[in-house]
Design a protein around this motif. Structure first.
Motif, short mmCIF file in Angstrom:
data_model
loop_
_atom_site.label_atom_id
_atom_site.label_comp_id
_atom_site.label_asym_id
_atom_site.label_seq_id
_atom_site.Cartn_x
_atom_site.Cartn_y
_atom_site.Cartn_z
N ASN A 152 0.85 -1.20 0.00
CA ASN A 152 0.00 0.00 0.00
C ASN A 152 0.88 1.25 0.00
O ASN A 152 1.79 1.38 0.81
N SER A 153 0.58 2.18 -0.93
CA SER A 153 1.48 3.31 -1.08
C SER A 153 0.79 4.66 -1.16
O SER A 153 1.32 5.66 -0.66
N ALA A 154 -0.37 4.73 -1.80
CA ALA A 154 -0.98 6.04 -2.04
C ALA A 154 -2.49 5.91 -2.07
O ALA A 154 -3.05 4.82 -2.26
N ILE A 155 -3.13 7.06 -1.89
CA ILE A 155 -4.59 7.14 -2.02
C ILE A 155 -4.92 8.36 -2.86
O ILE A 155 -4.18 9.34 -2.90
N ALA A 156 -6.05 8.26 -3.53
CA ALA A 156 -6.54 9.41 -4.27
C ALA A 156 -7.32 10.31 -3.33
O ALA A 156 -7.94 9.85 -2.37
N THR A 157 -7.26 11.61 -3.58
CA THR A 157 -8.00 12.58 -2.76
C THR A 157 -8.89 13.41 -3.65
O THR A 157 -8.72 13.47 -4.88
N ASN A 158 -9.85 14.08 -3.03
CA ASN A 158 -10.78 14.92 -3.80
C ASN A 158 -10.31 16.35 -3.89
O ASN A 158 -11.06 17.22 -4.34
N GLY A 159 -9.07 16.62 -3.41
CA GLY A 159 -8.52 17.96 -3.53
C GLY A 159 -9.00 18.90 -2.48
O GLY A 159 -8.77 20.11 -2.59
N GLY A 160 -9.67 18.41 -1.43
CA GLY A 160 -10.14 19.28 -0.38
C GLY A 160 -9.01 19.83 0.45
O GLY A 160 -7.88 19.34 0.41
N SER A 161 -9.29 20.88 1.25
CA SER A 161 -8.26 21.53 2.05
C SER A 161 -8.57 21.46 3.53
O SER A 161 -8.09 22.27 4.31
N SER A 162 -9.39 20.50 3.93
CA SER A 162 -9.78 20.40 5.33
C SER A 162 -8.87 19.47 6.11
O SER A 162 -9.33 18.63 6.86
N GLY A 163 -7.59 19.62 5.90
CA GLY A 163 -6.64 18.79 6.62
C GLY A 163 -6.24 17.60 5.79
O GLY A 163 -6.48 17.52 4.59
N GLU A 164 -5.63 16.61 6.45
CA GLU A 164 -5.11 15.44 5.75
C GLU A 164 -6.26 14.57 5.24
O GLU A 164 -7.20 14.27 5.97
N ALA A 165 -6.18 14.20 3.98
CA ALA A 165 -7.27 13.46 3.37
C ALA A 165 -7.30 12.02 3.87
O ALA A 165 -6.29 11.47 4.29
N GLY A 166 -8.46 11.42 3.82
CA GLY A 166 -8.64 10.03 4.20
C GLY A 166 -9.15 9.22 3.03
O GLY A 166 -9.13 9.64 1.88
N ASN A 167 -9.61 8.03 3.36
CA ASN A 167 -10.03 7.09 2.34
C ASN A 167 -11.32 7.55 1.64
O ASN A 167 -12.29 7.96 2.28
N ILE A 168 -11.27 7.47 0.31
CA ILE A 168 -12.50 7.71 -0.49
C ILE A 168 -12.75 6.50 -1.40
O ILE A 168 -13.47 6.60 -2.39
#
Length: 502
Positions: A371-387
């Protein structure tokens, strides 16, 4: 027989092969004639002088042997008068063997000249020409500074060599000459391939999963991640970005096993371009290694399980399916050479910060990715989590890179020596070359600026990232075929890949 006294400074005057008679002395006397000496030991030899030293104040033994003057010197008349010997068996001494002064080779005074007496006492005489003892040659004083300088140079060179060896050994801790062939990995899958139980997989793999706590930007325990046990020698596989800051600053890294035991760890080697690192832990021989599988046999929709410590929560298990295969993914680095390009396994199993470096496992309990990376929705509310969009490095790439690190502490990746456009081409039909560096594989293959590469070994390439990922699935030294469009015409060129450490 007493020691010989050798006089100094006299030139020999007679040959050395004189014959002697044990009772009468030399067959021929030197010039001038030597005074006749007594042929029997005499009691009460007058004067009590030492051997051959007239008037000596030294204390000499009482009685025989007779104490005469230096051979070849005239005796005073009173010393040349022979006195009657005591009767046989009477007096202080009984008759002894005939005794005469020994004439040294070369005449009076011996080889070195006059000045000292020579007397061998009773018994057999030494052969003529008895060798004179040589004085040892004194060591030259000028040599001592040279010896001291040589010792200093040897000491300095030895210290430098020892320090270099220590640094080399320290930097290569955990390496193995034969790479993966030189360590004890787990070859057999712990479960049957048709196993359908996620709890069974969890029970099999949790003992092989670890949490990693590392320094980040000078802050102790500032980075958390996951990893898995590679072999029985105590090597751990994780992501480079989990330990990169600690490795650069020589900061502390701690591995926490499934029982909560903490192990100090050091970095054996790491690769920024593949986002992989190998650690060596102290007292890790008792850890259970995970079995390694194959991602190439995966199919979209196959069940997979993700292990790790998301958000610092150790021994966490999530499950999902394979959402896609051969997904080109990149993560940014400080430079283009340090950016990670992954030909990833995509999954919807929940992957969150802290899962990085943990294993992605099939239902047979075999590791098929990291496991290496996750995709994010580009939000700015802190560190992104699982989507629901996570990416894992295929185990085949993991095996290649880890083997290189175990052998040398470093990893190489293939390059062609050309720059390509990596963004802003939504309608592009391939990867556009923006620059060709001199004396590189791209130049030798005849590639030019503005060439468009559409395929590598018959696998389509849609953009620059896809081209980089396709190249990095090979090894330095491999030869690949590239389909190239130039001026509207398509051609195929062969490119022998070069290698670079990173």
């Amino acid at each position: 027989m007493s020691d010989e006294h050798k006089p100094d400074g006299q030139t020999p005057e007679q040959p050395h092969d004189q014959s002697y008679d044990a009772s009468t002395g030399p067959s021929a006397a030197p010039e001038p004639p030597a005074p006749e000496e007594p042929t029997q030991p005499l009691a009460g030899w007058p004067d009590g002088r030492a051997y051959g030293r007239p008037g000596s104040e030294d204390i000499a033994p009482a009685g025989p042997p007779p104490y005469g003057s230096t051979y070849g010197q005239q005796q005073p008349p009173q010393q040349q008068q022979q006195q009657p010997a005591p009767p046989q068996g009477q007096g202080p001494y009984a008759p002894a063997a005939p005794t005469v002064p020994f004439a040294p080779p070369g005449g009076p005074g011996g080889p070195g000249g006059q000045g000292e007496s020579m007397y061998f006492g009773p018994g057999p005489y030494p052969p003529a020409g008895y060798p004179r003892q040589q004085r040892p040659r004194p060591f030259p004083l000028w040599a001592w500074p040279a010896i001291a300088a040589l010792a200093l140079v040897v000491g300095v060179l030895g210290g430098l060599a020892g320090g270099a060896l220590q640094d080399e050994l320290a930097s290569q801790r955990g390496t193995v000459d034969n790479g993966l062939d030189g360590v004890r990995t787990q070859s057999a899958a712990p479960l049957d391939a048709d196993n359908g139980s996620v709890p069974a997989v969890a029970q099999a793999l949790l003992p092989s999963t670890v949490q990693i706590v590392a320094e980040f930007d000078g802050q102790a325990a500032g980075a958390t991640g996951s990893g898995f046990v590679l072999d029985r020698e105590g090597h751990i596989v994780t992501n480079n970005h989990v330990v990169a800051s600690a490795a650069e600053d020589d900061g502390p890294i701690v591995v926490i096993d499934h029982e909560g035991k903490r192990h100090e760890a050091t970095v054996v080697g790491r690769s920024a371009v593949y986002d992989l690192a190998v650690l060596d832990v102290e007292d890790g021989e008792g850890l259970e290694p995970a079995a390694l599988g194959r991602s190439q046999v995966l199919r979209v929709g196959d069940p997979v399980i993700a292990f790790g410590a998301p958000l610092g929560l150790s021994q966490t298990v999530t499950s999902g399916i394979v959402s896609a295969l051969d997904r080109p993914v990149t993560t940014s680095g400080e430079s283009d050479d340090e950016s990670s390009y992954i030909n990833a396994v995509q999954t919807d199993a929940a992957i969150n910060p802290g899962n990085s470096g943990g294993p992605l496992v099939n239902l047979a309990g075999e590791v098929v990715g990291v496991n290496s990376a996750i995709a994010t929705n580009g939000g700015s509310s802190g560190e992104a989590g699982n989507i629901g969009v996570g990416f894992a490095i295929p185990i085949e790439q993991v095996i290649t890179t880890v083997d290189q690190i175990l052998r040398t502490g470093k990893a190489e990746y293939p390059v062609i020596g050309a720059q390509v456009r990596t963004g802003g081409e939504p309608d592009s039909a391939g990867a556009t070359i923006t620059e060709v560096m001199p004396d590189t594989p791209a130049e030798r293959a005849g590639l030019l600026k503005d060439d468009i590469i559409t395929a590598v070994d018959d696998k389509p390439v849609n953009d620059g990232i896809a081209l980089i990922v396709a190249i990095r699935t090979h090894l330095p030294g491999d030869t690949v075929e590239m389909s190239v469009i130039r001026g509207g015409d398509e051609q195929v060129v062969e490119v022998e890949l070069d290698g670079k450490v990173g």
